[in-house]
Design an enzyme around this catalytic site. Structure first.
Site, PDB file in Angstrom:
ATOM      1  N   HIS A  88      46.487  36.379  72.009  1.00  0.00           N
ATOM      2  CA  HIS A  88      45.816  35.161  72.440  1.00  0.00           C
ATOM      3  C   HIS A  88      44.901  35.384  73.637  1.00  0.00           C
ATOM      4  CE1 HIS A  88      45.019  30.989  72.207  1.00  0.00           C
ATOM      5  NE2 HIS A  88      46.182  30.627  71.697  1.00  0.00           N
ATOM      6  N   ASP A 116      41.587  33.051  69.882  1.00  0.00           N
ATOM      7  CA  ASP A 116      42.182  31.722  69.940  1.00  0.00           C
ATOM      8  C   ASP A 116      42.716  31.311  68.572  1.00  0.00           C
ATOM      9  OD1 ASP A 116      41.698  31.318  72.653  1.00  0.00           O
ATOM     10  OD2 ASP A 116      39.669  30.574  72.287  1.00  0.00           O
TER      11      ASP A 116
END
Length: 398
Positions: A371, A375
């Site tokens: 992450h 995203d």
């Protein structure tokens, strides 16, 4: 004349290697090409062969010693040969030892700095994460890093000490945590500690892909048949072309979107796991991808893979479907990549088709991603395209 056994260069990015274990003892006769020892890199444990006939006169670098490329591992020569001058030269080398408290050739390793009660604790982020995950009080650990900083190796040693002290249960076998098993463990622990990972799970209809595969494999020798993994490699490569941000890596303060699409394929072997890489998978034909993966699997079982074949990956596929027991799982990202696809078993399940309930072969997919780099929305878009390619597999090839 004595022959040096030196630390070989086992990959373009390799700077040093760690001695796993010696496979013969000092004083044993050897022939050129005999396996002498295992050397661990960050990718795999490699067997190093004898460069000459003779007797192993001296083991210079013992188990767990870290040496730079060219460092002296041992000496082969004639029985009784004087190698004192050679060993004196080796004593001035830059070999060092990885684990805190261990020594090589009588020289001390990094000096540990004792923890001072109430003082600010200096600890690396990876070491802190590992300590917290294992309920280790890092404030009492003596650090061996710069200025007494606690590093991952210090926490690993504390975990090992705690486990050894607490566990006195009867066992049926003791397996040394070394060689390939240790290399895999350290890589996975590092990935888990440094990457904030998210995993998307989805079931995909494999009907059309199974039909395509059956058509391709009709009248083809068993040794040349296309596997589901082969087709998935091509599908992933196609999806990465359309979503290049998934094909990226975090390097310092830069996210580098990579040009080459190199898909690693995890292969289980008796001693652990290896991940050879299909380079430029988007440019290869399905037949060539299949042939290369079969060759990788065959040589992996014989520990004959070239270290270069396990470097340069930009995305990895790990398939547990063949075991028939796993639907979805959380694969660990193969650093420094940013994403990995886990493939589960295919199960016939009821599904809605139009206004009807029909039975479909549903395969589980688990996309894990870093992450820091990717995203959730871009990952979902990539996964949506991958699902489309799997359910309409002719689009992989146009």
């Amino acid at each position: 004349m004595a022959t040096e056994v030196n630390m070989p260069k086992l990959g373009l990015s390799m700077k040093e290697g760690t001695v796993g274990k010696w496979l013969i003892n000092e004083g044993d006769p050897v022939k050129k090409g005999d396996a002498l020892l295992e050397v661990m890199t960050d990718k795999i444990a490699n067997k190093i062969d004898a460069p000459a006939d003779g007797v192993l006169l001296k083991i210079v670098a013992n188990k767990k010693a870290k040496l730079p490329i060219g460092g002296l591992l041992g000496v082969i020569g004639n029985a009784g040969e004087d190698i004192s001058e050679l060993l004196r030269s080796a004593a001035n080398s830059t070999a060092r030892v990885a684990p805190a408290g261990k020594t090589t050739g009588g020289q001390p390793a990094r000096k540990a700095v004792a923890a001072v009660p109430g003082a600010r604790v200096k600890i690396s982020p990876a070491a802190r994460a590992l300590a917290e995950a294992n309920a280790i009080d890092y404030t009492v650990i003596a650090g061996t890093g710069p200025e007494g900083r606690i590093v991952r190796e210090d926490v690993e040693q504390a975990i090992a000490n705690a486990s050894a002290a607490a566990d006195d249960r009867a066992v049926i076998e003791v397996i040394p945590y070394e060689g390939m098993r240790q290399a895999i463990g350290e890589n996975m622990a590092n990935s888990w500690a440094v990457a904030p990972k998210v995993t998307h799970h989805v079931g995909v209809d494999l009907s059309a892909l199974q039909v395509l595969r059956a058509t391709i494999n009709a009248d083809v020798k068993d040794t040349e048949k296309i596997s589901v993994t082969d087709i998935l490699v091509k599908a992933v490569a196609k999806a990465l072309q359309a979503h290049p941000r998934i094909n990226s890596t975090l390097s310092g303060d830069e996210i580098r979107v990579l040009q080459d699409i190199n898909v690693g394929v995890a292969i289980a072997i008796p001693d652990g796991l290896v991940v050879p890489v299909v380079k430029n998978a988007n440019q290869k034909s399905l037949a060539d991808v299949s042939k290369q993966i079969k060759d990788f699997a065959k040589r992996a079982r014989k520990n004959k893979l070239d270290p270069e074949e396990m470097t340069g990956g930009t995305f990895t596929i790990t398939n547990l479907g063949g075991y028939g027991s796993v639907d979805y799982f959380t694969p660990i990202i193969n650093q420094p990549e940013s994403a990995i696809l886990g493939v589960g078993r295919t199960v016939r399940q009821p599904a809605v088709q139009g206004e009807q309930i029909v039975i479909k072969p549903i395969m589980g997919l688990s996309l894990a991603f870093d992450h820091r780099v990717i995203d959730g929305a871009p990952a979902a878009e990539f996964l949506a395209l991958l699902i489309k390619l799997i359910e309409q597999p002719h689009k992989i090839f146009i």
